[in-house]
Design a protein around this motif. Structure first.
Motif, PDB file in Angstrom:
ATOM      1  N   GLN A  37       4.421  -5.564  14.547  1.00  0.00           N
ATOM      2  CA  GLN A  37       3.400  -5.566  15.592  1.00  0.00           C
ATOM      3  C   GLN A  37       2.177  -4.721  15.250  1.00  0.00           C
ATOM      4  O   GLN A  37       1.273  -4.581  16.082  1.00  0.00           O
ATOM      5  CB  GLN A  37       3.984  -5.097  16.935  1.00  0.00           C
ATOM      6  N   LYS A  38       2.116  -4.149  14.030  1.00  0.00           N
ATOM      7  CA  LYS A  38       0.904  -3.451  13.600  1.00  0.00           C
ATOM      8  C   LYS A  38      -0.134  -4.480  13.141  1.00  0.00           C
ATOM      9  O   LYS A  38       0.181  -5.632  12.855  1.00  0.00           O
ATOM     10  CB  LYS A  38       1.226  -2.491  12.448  1.00  0.00           C
ATOM     11  N   ASN A  39      -1.389  -4.037  13.031  1.00  0.00           N
ATOM     12  CA  ASN A  39      -2.465  -4.911  12.555  1.00  0.00           C
ATOM     13  C   ASN A  39      -2.207  -5.300  11.104  1.00  0.00           C
ATOM     14  O   ASN A  39      -1.840  -4.462  10.272  1.00  0.00           O
ATOM     15  CB  ASN A  39      -3.804  -4.179  12.676  1.00  0.00           C
ATOM     16  N   CYS A  40      -2.395  -6.588  10.784  1.00  0.00           N
ATOM     17  CA  CYS A  40      -2.067  -7.064   9.443  1.00  0.00           C
ATOM     18  C   CYS A  40      -3.030  -6.540   8.382  1.00  0.00           C
ATOM     19  O   CYS A  40      -2.781  -6.704   7.185  1.00  0.00           O
ATOM     20  CB  CYS A  40      -2.039  -8.590   9.414  1.00  0.00           C
ATOM     21  N   SER A  41      -4.137  -5.934   8.783  1.00  0.00           N
ATOM     22  CA  SER A  41      -5.020  -5.322   7.785  1.00  0.00           C
ATOM     23  C   SER A  41      -4.413  -4.065   7.186  1.00  0.00           C
ATOM     24  O   SER A  41      -4.983  -3.474   6.262  1.00  0.00           O
ATOM     25  CB  SER A  41      -6.376  -5.001   8.418  1.00  0.00           C
ATOM     26  N   CYS A  42      -3.253  -3.660   7.716  1.00  0.00           N
ATOM     27  CA  CYS A  42      -2.456  -2.561   7.143  1.00  0.00           C
ATOM     28  C   CYS A  42      -3.238  -1.255   7.073  1.00  0.00           C
ATOM     29  O   CYS A  42      -3.311  -0.596   6.024  1.00  0.00           O
ATOM     30  CB  CYS A  42      -1.933  -2.941   5.751  1.00  0.00           C
ATOM     31  N   ARG A  43      -3.820  -0.868   8.179  1.00  0.00           N
ATOM     32  CA  ARG A  43      -4.563   0.390   8.210  1.00  0.00           C
ATOM     33  C   ARG A  43      -3.648   1.590   7.971  1.00  0.00           C
ATOM     34  O   ARG A  43      -4.120   2.651   7.566  1.00  0.00           O
ATOM     35  CB  ARG A  43      -5.275   0.539   9.559  1.00  0.00           C
ATOM     36  N   PHE A  44      -2.355   1.421   8.222  1.00  0.00           N
ATOM     37  CA  PHE A  44      -1.429   2.536   7.984  1.00  0.00           C
ATOM     38  C   PHE A  44      -1.237   2.807   6.496  1.00  0.00           C
ATOM     39  O   PHE A  44      -0.609   3.794   6.119  1.00  0.00           O
ATOM     40  CB  PHE A  44      -0.075   2.253   8.649  1.00  0.00           C
ATOM     41  N   LEU A  45      -1.774   1.922   5.622  1.00  0.00           N
ATOM     42  CA  LEU A  45      -1.703   2.142   4.177  1.00  0.00           C
ATOM     43  C   LEU A  45      -3.006   2.697   3.611  1.00  0.00           C
ATOM     44  O   LEU A  45      -3.101   2.914   2.402  1.00  0.00           O
ATOM     45  CB  LEU A  45      -1.366   0.824   3.458  1.00  0.00           C
ATOM     46  N   TYR A  46      -4.012   2.905   4.467  1.00  0.00           N
ATOM     47  CA  TYR A  46      -5.312   3.363   3.975  1.00  0.00           C
ATOM     48  C   TYR A  46      -5.243   4.840   3.615  1.00  0.00           C
ATOM     49  O   TYR A  46      -4.431   5.607   4.141  1.00  0.00           O
ATOM     50  CB  TYR A  46      -6.404   3.151   5.025  1.00  0.00           C
ATOM     51  N   GLY A  47      -6.167   5.229   2.711  1.00  0.00           N
ATOM     52  CA  GLY A  47      -6.273   6.621   2.311  1.00  0.00           C
ATOM     53  C   GLY A  47      -7.660   6.943   1.804  1.00  0.00           C
ATOM     54  O   GLY A  47      -8.617   6.168   1.978  1.00  0.00           O
ATOM     55  N   ALA A  48      -7.761   8.079   1.129  1.00  0.00           N
ATOM     56  CA  ALA A  48      -9.072   8.573   0.704  1.00  0.00           C
ATOM     57  C   ALA A  48      -9.723   7.653  -0.322  1.00  0.00           C
ATOM     58  O   ALA A  48     -10.946   7.466  -0.316  1.00  0.00           O
ATOM     59  CB  ALA A  48      -8.929   9.987   0.132  1.00  0.00           C
TER      60      ALA A  48
END
Length: 655
Positions: A37-48
């Motif tokens: 149910q998270k956004n498929c753009s996978c913002r939880f994988l983003y970083g610096a």
């Protein structure tokens, strides 16, 4: 590629993830419950170091329902960076509408030469990312462990001081009690071991060999041909004798069960028990009569007659029948073997009667015995009752044919009794045959019925189901669903109702069995902190269920009465014909517990895509167990939010 996620393209708000593979979870370190149910753009994988232009391009591609491939730097849950080859593929239905997005992730860190990031940069990135929370949690956990260890050492020191004071004050110390483990010699053989079972079967085959050859040699020896035939089996006979002698040695070192039901391991007790029971029978059966052939000693029929004492070993077979009575095919084989063995023995006696009749009557005037009749039919008549006649092979086959036909019926008359002695033996054979019909064939019938009892029960229940459908005139579609469900569930559990089977067992034993049967669901992270007593109580409330393809497990608006764990198969969560999630093996669906006693309603439909095996625990039973273990209830209430793959409670999507 096994590292992928599926996103719903029909939901405008963020394209939520409806499925993620195990490979994706292994690659990123996130659990499935944290991804769904998270956004498929996978913002939880983003970083610096995640490129902002690439992210903007991904957003535009999703809005335009287009294909796209790029290389992007993502971050795992622990904060480690990795380079990924990202493929975005829109999936269309039969109408050409994009319904799903397929995101494929391939780790290309090694090919880009970025296996290790700088220590300073990595520390800086970790401090900025949510992964630092996990580091802080790990440090808190480490401090907690150190605190527990220090308190344990403190208690240990206090205990040592107390013991020392007791020693100095000369007070009696508290005795220690423990259960001593069984001390068994390495040369003691367990009576229930696999080797002993295989050895018993080898001895059983040797016993049957003796039961066949000994009566044959006793009754059919007397001519040079038969004596030479007896000498031809000298190797196998000596091998059997050696097996019997070795069996005696092993029995002196084999455990047994005493009358009190305990296994006896003491060598002296084993020897005394064996000598008092079967030793002398086994010793007589193992006497090496066949060694007389080796030393060229003349062997008479009397020596062969002495070998009949080996048949006493068949008494050991009766002792073992109870052990194998639960195996229908094995008992059936043994019973039929015993029946054939009885026919063989009586065939030997029938031949001896024919020979004795010829020897005791006038050879010139007496020719009415069954051997005379057989010789005439085979054109090999006897001359003076001593010369000629049918061969030993033909005589044995005719004898066996007569005894089998007499035991199983009243005979066919082609080999018949003519003299008084032969008629008396025929009468005895028929009486024994009647007894064998009652004992052997009665047991055979019962065994065969028991072997097919499960199939008979299946046909009975299927007939009842069809009668129910016919009486109530159910529509064809509903009829097909019921028949398919019955057939599939029967193939899974073979008609065994686990709850009914375990109903009469004590609660302690039922809890242990239930924990074994439900070990998959009890290994979920939400139950990690539960005590063993709590898990045992929970296991008694866990039930099993089954869904066929196309069947609905839950409908939107239904009262939610249980949390479900998917053991196998796939299900989809639907709302207004839109796929919200695709569930597979290991997923947990249901609802968190409300603080009030209000009825929990399902916010979506749950439909089976394949045949599914499910385990579920009722919410009412779950609440009862949590009331018994309040120290775990608060922890469970907090953890269930994270461990539910999809929360079906109405209003949960707004939280």
């Amino acid at each position: 590629d096994s590292n992928f996620i599926l996103a719903n393209a029909q939901v405008r708000c963020g394209f939520p993830i409806v499925y993620c593979s195990d490979g994706f979870c292994d690659l990123t370190g996130f659990a499935r419950t944290e991804v769904m149910q998270k956004n498929c753009s996978c913002r939880f994988l983003y970083g610096a170091e995640t490129s902002e232009p690439v992210l903007q391009r991904i957003e535009k591609v999703l809005d335009g329902r287009q294909e796209y491939q790029t290389e992007v730097c993502f971050y795992k849950k622990g904060g480690a960076a990795f380079w990924c080859l990202l493929d975005i593929m829109p999936i269309k239905n039969e109408k050409g509408e994009v319904v799903l997005f397929l995101f494929s992730f391939k780790d290309i860190t090694e090919s880009r030469g970025r296996n290790h990031l700088g220590d300073k940069k990595e520390e800086k990135q970790k401090s900025k990312r949510p992964g630092s929370k996990h580091l802080r949690a790990a440090r808190r956990q480490g401090r907690t462990v150190l605190h527990r260890l220090s308190s344990q050492f403190a208690r240990r020191d206090h205990g040592e001081m107390k013991i020392n004071r007791n020693v100095f004050e000369n007070k009696p110390s508290i005795p220690e009690y423990k259960v001593a483990s069984v001390q068994k010699s390495r040369f003691i053989l367990l009576h229930y071991s696999i080797f002993k079972a295989l050895w018993d079967w080898l001895i059983l085959l040797a016993t049957f060999y003796v039961a066949i050859t000994v009566p044959y040699h006793v009754c059919f020896t007397g001519t040079e041909d038969s004596l030479s035939a007896a000498r031809s089996t000298i190797v196998s006979d000596i091998a059997v004798e050696m097996l019997f002698i070795l069996d005696i040695i092993l029995n002196f070192r084999t455990t047994y069960v005493s009358q009190s039901g305990q296994v006896v391991y003491d060598p002296r007790s084993i020897c005394i028990h064996y000598v008092a029971t079967w030793f002398f029978v086994d010793l007589i059966a193992a006497l090496p009569f066949d060694l007389l052939y080796v030393f060229n000693v003349t062997v008479t029929s009397l020596v062969h007659l002495l070998k009949t004492v080996r048949l006493l070993r068949l008494l050991r077979l009766l002792q073992k029948l109870d052990r194998y009575s639960q195996y229908s095919a094995m008992v059936l084989t043994l019973l039929m073997s015993m029946f054939a063995l009885l026919a063989h023995w009586m065939a030997c006696i029938w031949y001896v009667i024919g020979r004795k009749e010829m020897e005791s009557n006038d050879p010139h005037t007496w020719d009415i015995g069954w051997l005379h009749e057989l010789g005439k039919r085979l054109e090999a008549p006897y001359i003076n009752n001593s010369v000629g006649g049918p061969s030993i092979r033909s005589a044995y086959i005719a004898s066996l044919y007569f005894t089998l036909s007499s035991l199983t019926s009243v005979g066919f008359g082609n080999v018949c009794a003519n003299t008084d002695t032969e008629k008396i033996f025929s009468i005895c054979t028929m009486l024994i045959g009647a007894l064998m019909h009652a004992v052997v064939f009665g047991n055979v019938t019962a065994i065969i019925q028991r072997m097919y009892s499960r199939r008979s029960l299946y046909h009975t229940r299927m007939k009842d189901l069809k009668d129910f459908i016919r009486v109530h005139r159910l529509p064809q579609q509903l009829k097909q669903r019921m028949l398919e469900y019955f057939q599939t569930t029967w193939s899974v559990n073979n008609g065994i109702d686990t709850n009914e089977l375990l109903h009469d067992f004590p609660d302690e034993l039922r809890a242990d069995v239930a924990m074994h049967l439900n070990k998959d669901i009890l290994q979920l992270p939400v139950f990690e902190t539960a005590s063993r007593g709590c898990l045992r109580s929970l296991s008694l409330h866990i039930k099993t269920s089954f869904c066929a393809p196309g069947e609905y497990l839950l409908r939107q608006g239904d009262a939610l009465q249980a949390n479900y764990f998917v053991c196998s198969g796939s299900l989809e969560v639907l709302k207004d014909d839109v796929v919200l999630a695709i569930l597979g093996k290991g997923d947990l669906i249901g609802a968190d517990l409300c603080s009030t006693d209000q009825v929990i309603k399902s916010n979506a439909d749950v439909k089976a895509l394949t045949y599914c095996d499910l385990q579920y625990i009722g919410l009412r039973g779950l609440c009862e167990v949590l009331q018994l273990y309040p120290e775990y209830a608060s922890k469970f209430t907090l953890d269930i939010h994270q461990d539910l793959t999809f929360n079906l409670r109405e209003g949960s999507e707004m939280e």
